[in-house]
Design an enzyme around this catalytic site. Structure first.
Site, short mmCIF file in Angstrom:
data_model
loop_
_atom_site.label_atom_id
_atom_site.label_comp_id
_atom_site.label_asym_id
_atom_site.label_seq_id
_atom_site.Cartn_x
_atom_site.Cartn_y
_atom_site.Cartn_z
N ASP A 108 -4.58 -7.05 -7.18
CA ASP A 108 -4.81 -6.23 -6.01
C ASP A 108 -4.98 -4.80 -6.51
O ASP A 108 -4.82 -4.51 -7.71
CB ASP A 108 -3.63 -6.36 -5.04
CG ASP A 108 -4.03 -6.13 -3.59
OD1 ASP A 108 -5.10 -5.52 -3.35
OD2 ASP A 108 -3.28 -6.55 -2.68
N HIS A 137 0.84 -1.20 0.00
CA HIS A 137 0.00 0.00 0.00
C HIS A 137 0.88 1.26 0.00
O HIS A 137 0.50 2.29 -0.54
CB HIS A 137 -0.90 0.05 1.25
CG HIS A 137 -1.98 -0.97 1.26
ND1 HIS A 137 -1.78 -2.27 1.64
CD2 HIS A 137 -3.30 -0.87 0.93
CE1 HIS A 137 -2.92 -2.94 1.56
NE2 HIS A 137 -3.84 -2.11 1.13
#
Length: 357
Positions: free
Chosen positions: A280, A210
């Site tokens: 993702d 992230h």
């Protein structure tokens, strides 16, 4: 323009190019309710996006209530979203259990156990039962996809994103495979699709994708693939979600999500996976800090990803669907990608959606 109902899933050849390309996208959006002029409704009706993802927390605004407030509200929202789509819509959520739960008790949903808790109890019957209970909550709220289970191994105890959030059943791949299979079986009994994640393994990483690139060149081990192999052998794999880890031993240029070596070579050809590969979130810093959005779109498709995820939570971009169509049409015009490659992804997605009707 062809029109389809939930009782009939088309073949790729029945769709226009724009409908085909829409099926390759799964997007996040703002709002706890929709109206006819809501941007996500436009994306579904006009750009034919194949799926959406809901979050409870808005990362950019640092506030709760992004899409989820209560069971009744979420059910209404998801029912409305589903009614907008001619082709059945993938309505997804991350509801692994424990701290990774968008449907939280404080919103009126049942409490859940983490993968770590289930792994420590080491009772597959309990894991199956709890997997079914989680799936029933997911299904009752109007979702048909749960992005779970996490089959990353608890190798790096300093990994805050995976091990630190109790997302590992174990550091033993056989234990992980055993409990992941039970968890999936529980979801199948409740009629909810699942996605193994994060391929080819995030458990040995130190960094969080992230926040930036996670390099596992020195830490990744072959046995991180074992859960995938076992679950594929058992015929329990609906989808596989890629991660953005970088491994120079497997690809000297690209992270897993953008790597043909890892997606087409390792997952498709070596492991024999024929189902849907989903990325993702492509707005994670591991991608955006190193690749432009259009380059990431191109590379993900060329690597073999079927569904590209843009959560619109780490950043918000209302123009993704139109831009994606433009990018892929340009790829087709210049022979960078073939129509056969697009059709292959669309057929895999439509085959998966047959299980929703």
């Amino acid at each position: 323009m062809p029109s389809f109902t939930s009782s009939r899933i088309p073949k790729a050849g029945d769709l226009t190019l724009e409908q085909k390309l829409g099926q390759l996208l799964l997007l996040g959006f703002h709002g706890t309710r929709i109206t006819d002029d809501h941007p996500v409704v436009t994306d579904i009706r006009d750009h034919y996006i194949g799926g959406v993802i809901l979050y409870d927390y808005d990362t950019m605004r640092k506030s709760h209530g992004r899409n989820i407030v209560s069971p009744e509200q979420v059910k209404r929202l998801n029912t409305g979203l589903a009614s907008c789509s001619e082709i059945p819509l993938l309505i997804s959520i991350d509801q692994e259990g424990g701290t990774v739960n968008r449907l939280k008790p404080e919103y009126g949903f049942p409490a859940t156990m983490s993968h770590k808790e289930l792994g420590e109890k080491n009772d597959p019957a309990l894991t199956l039962q709890h997997g079914r209970e989680i799936a029933e909550t997911v299904r009752t709220s109007g979702h048909n996809v749960n992005f779970a289970p996490c089959v990353d191994l608890g190798i790096n105890k300093k990994n805050k994103a995976i091990f630190g959030r109790d997302r590992c059943f174990s550091d033993d791949p056989e234990v992980v495979a055993l409990h992941a299979a039970a968890y999936i079986q529980g979801h199948r009994e409740a009629g909810v699709l699942t996605a193994l994640k994060h391929f080819p393994g995030h458990g040995s990483a130190l960094d969080d994708t992230h926040l930036g690139m996670a390099d596992v060149t020195k830490s990744w081990r072959e046995y991180e693939l074992w859960p995938y192999e076992r679950i594929l052998e058992a015929g329990l794999c609906d989808m596989i979600m890629t991660t953005h880890v970088f491994n120079r031993n497997l690809d000297i240029t690209y992270p897993a999500t953008l790597s043909a070596n890892m997606i087409t070579g390792m997952l498709r050809e070596r492991l024999g996976f024929e189902g849907v590969v989903i990325s993702d979130d492509l707005q994670m810093k591991a991608i955006t800090s190193h690749f432009g959005q259009e380059a990431a779109m191109e590379r993900a498709l060329m690597a073999g990803v079927d569904i590209l995820v843009f959560g619109n939570n780490l950043e918000f971009d209302p123009g993704i669907s139109a831009r994606f169509v433009r990018v892929v049409k340009n790829m087709l015009d210049h022979g960078v990608i073939t129509m056969g490659r697009i059709n292959a992804s669309v057929e895999r997605i439509l085959d998966l959606k047959k299980r929703l009707v």
